[in-house]
Design a protein around this motif. Structure first.
Motif, PDB file in Angstrom:
ATOM      1  N   VAL B 254      85.063  -0.568 -14.315  1.00 46.46           N
ATOM      2  CA  VAL B 254      85.975  -1.255 -13.781  1.00 46.46           C
ATOM      3  C   VAL B 254      87.497  -0.656 -13.531  1.00 46.46           C
ATOM      4  CG1 VAL B 254      87.037  -3.549 -14.026  1.00 46.46           C
ATOM      5  CG2 VAL B 254      84.512  -3.050 -14.533  1.00 46.46           C
ATOM      6  N   VAL B 255      87.823  -0.159 -14.791  1.00 44.49           N
ATOM      7  CA  VAL B 255      88.973   0.614 -14.636  1.00 44.49           C
ATOM      8  C   VAL B 255      89.181   1.726 -14.219  1.00 44.49           C
ATOM      9  CG1 VAL B 255      90.979   0.959 -16.315  1.00 44.49           C
ATOM     10  CG2 VAL B 255      89.567  -0.893 -16.860  1.00 44.49           C
ATOM     11  N   THR B 258      89.377   1.958 -10.257  1.00 46.80           N
ATOM     12  CA  THR B 258      90.450   1.429  -9.631  1.00 46.80           C
ATOM     13  C   THR B 258      91.584   2.529  -9.857  1.00 46.80           C
ATOM     14  OG1 THR B 258      89.983  -0.515 -10.508  1.00 46.80           O
ATOM     15  CG2 THR B 258      92.273  -0.280  -9.984  1.00 46.80           C
ATOM     16  N   VAL B 259      91.745   3.271 -10.971  1.00 41.65           N
ATOM     17  CA  VAL B 259      92.639   4.386 -11.029  1.00 41.65           C
ATOM     18  C   VAL B 259      92.410   5.416  -9.914  1.00 41.65           C
ATOM     19  CG1 VAL B 259      93.152   6.506 -12.429  1.00 41.65           C
ATOM     20  CG2 VAL B 259      92.851   3.991 -13.647  1.00 41.65           C
ATOM     21  N   PHE B 260      91.058   5.770  -9.727  1.00 48.51           N
ATOM     22  CA  PHE B 260      90.772   6.858  -8.826  1.00 48.51           C
ATOM     23  C   PHE B 260      90.420   6.145  -7.351  1.00 48.51           C
ATOM     24  CE2 PHE B 260      90.281   9.088 -12.722  1.00 48.51           C
ATOM     25  CZ  PHE B 260      90.882  10.195 -12.493  1.00 48.51           C
ATOM     26  N   ALA B 261      90.635   4.984  -7.192  1.00 50.24           N
ATOM     27  CA  ALA B 261      90.532   4.393  -5.819  1.00 50.24           C
ATOM     28  C   ALA B 261      89.008   4.832  -5.242  1.00 50.24           C
ATOM     29  CB  ALA B 261      91.488   4.927  -4.915  1.00 50.24           C
ATOM     30  N   VAL B 270      86.883  -5.986  -9.537  1.00 50.88           N
ATOM     31  CA  VAL B 270      88.341  -6.348  -9.626  1.00 50.88           C
ATOM     32  C   VAL B 270      88.683  -6.901  -8.156  1.00 50.88           C
ATOM     33  CG1 VAL B 270      90.604  -5.221  -9.851  1.00 50.88           C
ATOM     34  CG2 VAL B 270      88.488  -4.494 -11.198  1.00 50.88           C
TER      35      VAL B 270
END
Lengths: 295, 312
Positions: B254-255, B258-261, B270
């Motif tokens: 999940v995280v 998001t960081v690496f698109a 998310v």
């Protein structure tokens, strides 16, 4: 006469306790992991409670200075896209993140340990209900469960706490239950039962002290987990909302300027990692200490 | 034969848990404030459409009936249409799931690559310099946020050296792999450290057991003792930990996505939460918990096969 003797006896017991505590403290302080972890966390606590001692800059006000200035003597960690001092923001964020680590650990620790204690000690229906409930919750990955609860409750710091509380007790309950099952069969518990002590006294005076250590050690690593998860939620935008400084949301702001302002992501992360290392060292030291004591 | 019995037994044990998971998810969607039909269709839906869905979901009927309707939708994979992407949820998820599992696979590769050799070295050299160094490094790795590590890697390999993409997924298999390297390493670190510590401690424990001493005094070669007597047993608990952490990697996506698109399941979750795209949220949460149950099942079965001492 007897009451006088009683008083003397109590005095002696207290003295013995004090001596034992002193000894424990001395052993603990001789452990390098425990000592260094403790020192790190004390420094972090000082920063969290007295941020004004460390910086004169306002962490939130936008008019402070030029945006995206690299680190210099004026701005130790540079400035962000709004010209705010990154050092001040990181320093003022410490309190929230420490809270996230500690407060979100204490509640599940107490509740989970109690439930584990009850499940392990009484067994049967209570045990079955608690354990089956655990099985269901265990089917969700930790992060996903926290996110799901936040979805229902909405964003924000308070809801992060609630979400982590609702999820966190699982591990503590399991750990304590397993220990209680082990301790319950010991001779000294049977002796206490033969002596006619009530359940409450046996549970809290005899079982709990002998079953709690794995949960205490786990609490230190759980504090790290909570801090990282909460920071992760803020990073996603589901937790602490801007402009309130929090390490995770600082990292999220920095992510957008990664090509131009590396200082915005590097420093909040270092603080987070150092705090995490402090908790982990403390836990490591605690493990060694408890193992030595058990021997 | 007993193996098959065991697998069947474990499968049957999963069913009630799975049932409870569906109840929880059903309850979750009902706990979100507002009219469930309106939530499913979004704020801008026409009143007639909402009314129609209300009938279809059985919102006028008792909760138990509503739950059975929900179950029927789950079983027939009729999970509704995404509000955000306007395509069926099943199709949306099947487009995205490959990435998330590939990412977990790449992470697993790095976890094994890092943790097995280091754990072995640390365990065989207990309390020596190598052990102490590895111990400190693993402690630091456990305490670090993986998304921060991801950003640092991105900063160094992407922005500074320009070797790997800063984010995104590309379109060819090679680009896919390149895009997965940094997030794979970032999410591998914590688990690698945990597995390493586990392996180190098992090796230390096993090293002091009588049967190892016996094997040595029998005159067996050091290599044989290490390989057949120590490592084989030490790997058992490491393998269990590894598969347990696979579930963790799925959640952690999940995280890190998001960081690496990266357009995987985690990012989808998310995005859907922000867009209040609840049909997608409920399906992804169900899918992830279902995967965890399956992985746990595989772990148990694998463990039973690996360790002949376990009676089935």
């Amino acid at each position: 006469m007897t009451s006088n003797l009683n008083k003397q006896g109590q005095h002696l017991v207290i003295q013995q306790h004090l001596i034992r505590m002193k000894d424990s403290l001395r052993i603990a302080l001789r452990n390098p992991s425990f000592l260094s972890g403790g020192i790190i966390l004390i420094v972090i606590c000082i920063i969290a409670f007295f941020p004004q001692w460390f910086t004169d800059y306002d962490p939130v006000a936008i008019s402070a200075g030029d945006p995206l200035v690299p680190p210099s003597t004026n701005h130790l960690f540079g400035t962000d896209n709004f010209g705010r001092d990154v050092f001040a923001r990181v320093i003022y964020a410490t309190k929230i993140d420490l809270q996230l680590a500690v407060v979100s650990t204490i509640v599940p620790f107490v509740v989970g340990s109690l439930l584990g204690l009850l499940a392990g000690y009484y067994g049967k229906i209570i045990d079955m209900v608690i354990m089956r409930f655990l099985d269901v919750l265990m089917a969700f990955p930790f992060t996903v469960l926290v996110i799901s609860i936040i979805t229902i409750l909405g964003n924000g710091l308070q809801n992060i706490f609630i979400a982590i509380w609702l999820v966190g007790w699982i591990a503590f309950a399991r750990l304590v239950r397993a220990e209680v099952l082990r301790v319950k069969e010991s001779e000294f518990i049977q002796a206490a039962r033969v002596a006619g002590f009530g359940d409450r006294r046996i549970i809290f005076r005899h079982v709990l002290p002998n079953a709690i250590s794995p949960a205490v050690v786990y609490a230190t690593s759980y504090a790290v987990l909570c801090m990282l998860t909460a920071a992760g939620m803020s990073f996603l935008g589901l937790g602490v909302q801007p402009p309130t400084p929090e390490w995770g949301s600082l990292l999220s702001e920095g992510r957008s300027f990664i090509g131009v302002a590396w200082w915005m992501t590097l420093f909040p992360g270092i603080f987070m990692a150092v705090t995490g290392i402090g908790f982990s060292l403390l836990g490591d030291g605690l493990t060694d200490f408890l193992r030595a004591k058990g021997r | 034969m007993s193996h098959i019995n065991y697998i069947v037994k474990r499968l049957l044990q999963i069913l009630p848990v799975l049932l409870c998971v569906t109840i929880l998810i059903f309850a979750m969607m009902r706990l979100i404030p507002g009219d469930p039909a309106r939530i499913q269709l979004g704020e801008n839906a026409r009143e007639a459409a909402v009314q129609a869905l209300r009938l279809k979901m059985g919102l006028d009927k008792p909760l138990v009936t509503q739950y059975f309707i929900f179950m029927k939708q789950l079983i027939t994979l009729d999970l509704g249409t995404s509000l955000l992407y306007k395509i069926p949820v099943v199709k949306l998820i099947s487009q995205r799931i490959g990435l998330t599992f590939s990412l977990a696979g790449v992470s697993m590769f790095f976890i094994i690559l890092i943790s097995f050799p280091l754990g072995y070295i640390a365990g065989m050299n207990k309390d020596k310099a190598a052990d102490q160094t590895i111990r400190v490094i693993s402690l630091a790795a456990i305490s670090m946020p993986s998304f921060w590590l991801g950003i640092l890697l991105m900063l160094f390999f992407g922005v500074h050296l320009r070797l790997l993409p800063v984010g995104g997924w590309g379109s060819t298999p090679l680009e896919h792999l390149k895009g997965l390297l940094l997030p794979g390493i970032a999410s591998a670190m914590v688990t690698a450290a945990l597995v390493m510590r586990n392996l180190r401690n098992s090796i230390v424990d096993i090293n002091s057991l009588d049967y190892v001493d016996f094997a040595r005094s029998k005159g067996l070669m050091d290599k044989t003792v290490k390989k057949n007597y120590i490592m084989r047993n030490a790997l058992l608990s490491a393998v269990t930990l590894l598969s347990m952490r696979f579930a963790w990697l799925l959640g952690g996506s999940v995280v890190i996505e998001t960081v690496f698109a990266l357009p995987g399941i985690g990012k989808l979750l998310v995005d859907s939460i922000f867009a209040r795209d609840y049909p997608v949220v409920q399906s992804v949460v169900f899918l992830l918990s279902f995967s965890v149950l399956v992985i746990n099942l595989i772990t148990d079965v694998l463990y039973a096969f690996l360790d002949p001492r376990i009676r089935l």
